[in-house]
Enzyme design. Structure first.
Site, short mmCIF file in Angstrom:
data_model
loop_
_atom_site.label_atom_id
_atom_site.label_comp_id
_atom_site.label_asym_id
_atom_site.label_seq_id
_atom_site.Cartn_x
_atom_site.Cartn_y
_atom_site.Cartn_z
N ASP A 38 7.20 -3.77 -2.89
CA ASP A 38 6.72 -5.38 -2.71
C ASP A 38 6.97 -5.70 -4.26
OD1 ASP A 38 4.69 -3.63 -3.50
OD2 ASP A 38 3.36 -4.06 -1.71
N ASN A 107 -7.86 -3.17 3.41
CA ASN A 107 -7.78 -3.86 4.55
C ASN A 107 -6.76 -3.58 5.73
OD1 ASN A 107 -5.46 -4.67 3.61
ND2 ASN A 107 -5.90 -7.11 3.65
N HIS A 109 -3.43 -2.91 5.27
CA HIS A 109 -2.09 -3.44 4.89
C HIS A 109 -1.12 -2.49 4.32
CE1 HIS A 109 -2.87 -4.78 0.50
NE2 HIS A 109 -2.36 -3.45 0.32
C1 GLP Z 1 -1.31 -2.76 -3.07
C2 GLP Z 1 0.25 -2.97 -2.81
C3 GLP Z 1 0.74 -1.61 -1.93
C4 GLP Z 1 -0.49 -0.54 -2.17
C5 GLP Z 1 -1.79 -0.87 -1.40
C6 GLP Z 1 -2.63 0.07 -2.21
O1 GLP Z 1 -1.69 -3.98 -2.97
N1 GLP Z 1 0.71 -4.08 -2.15
O2 GLP Z 1 1.91 -1.40 -2.12
O3 GLP Z 1 0.21 0.85 -1.59
O4 GLP Z 1 -2.01 -1.95 -2.10
O5 GLP Z 1 -2.86 0.10 -3.54
P1 GLP Z 1 -3.87 1.36 -4.28
O6 GLP Z 1 -2.94 2.58 -4.05
O7 GLP Z 1 -3.80 0.96 -5.55
O8 GLP Z 1 -4.91 1.67 -3.53
#
Ligand code: GLP
Length: 215
Positions: A38, A107, A109
């Site tokens: 992404d 959340n 995602h």
């Molecule tokens: C982000 C990204 C994801 C990532 C997730 C967790 O916003 N869009 O690719 O895996 O959220 O992020 P983190 O590993 O910093 O907690």
């Protein structure tokens, strides 16, 4: 077949270990295709907060990646929808994703597939949820703060041959419970991994604290 790369803090220890092995000559990634998961719309590749820059910094500049096999998204593309479509076609042309590395948002995602994302969703432009903008501290960017992103869709992730899902720390415990023990459906995009035939989920104790009725 390629390696799908999530940005974010969770996979950094994994990327550091891959870099360490490459630097030690124990691992050769020169024939691997790398694909970003992404990217923020509006941030150019060289922007310090772009995922492009982050993946270069934490992994790609530290391993023997072939630049011709590195496929990242351009957040500053003049037509982000066209960039999304072209990116999906590029992945398909290169034979698809063999292993997709994923983090989980607080959340629930996956990538930037926010709650409500259809499991049939494909690579597209999405609006960031307020909690994602907060978790990723986007307000620090002031006028430049992204409101949208390009992300592989849930259907694209389910098409990867294998998934490696990582979650660490207490902030992820509710999302991990929802992912693994809640209802399977778009309210928790990460629950889609339960419909994949070859998904490995790696958790630390804190992220796993809410499982099995605990927490
Ligand atoms: C982000 C990204 C994801 C990532 C997730 C967790 O916003 N869009 O690719 O895996 O959220 O992020 P983190 O590993 O910093 O907690």
């Amino acid at each position: 077949m390629g390696l799908g790369l999530a940005a974010g803090s969770t996979p950094r220890p994994l990327y550091a270990e891959l870099a360490r092995r490459c630097e030690a000559g124990a691992l050769d990634l020169s024939r691997v295709d790398f694909f970003a998961l992404d990217e923020y719309v509006g941030l150019a590749p060289e922007h310090p907060r772009s995922f492009h820059r982050e993946l270069e910094r934490v992994l790609l500049s530290r391993v023997n990646a072939d630049p011709a096999r590195v496929h990242l998204l351009a957040g500053d593309a003049p037509d982000p929808e066209a960039e999304a479509a072209a990116y999906e076609a590029r992945i398909a042309r290169r034979g698809g994703i063999g292993l997709q590395i994923l983090g989980v948002g607080r959340n629930g995602h996956l990538g930037f597939n926010e709650p409500g994302s259809s499991f049939a969703s494909r690579t597209r432009v999405v609006e960031l949820a307020p909690e994602t903008r907060a978790a990723n501290r986007l307000e620090e960017l002031g006028d430049e703060a992204p409101t949208h992103a390009i992300t592989l869709g849930i259907a694209n992730l389910l098409e990867a041959r294998a998934l490696l899902v990582l979650a660490t720390g207490p902030a992820k415990a509710p999302a991990v419970s929802a992912m693994l023990e809640g209802p399977v459906g778009p309210a928790c995009p990460a629950s889609a991994v339960r419909g994949h035939g070859d998904a490995t989920v790696l958790l630390d104790r804190e992220a796993a604290a809410g499982l099995g009725g605990r927490g």
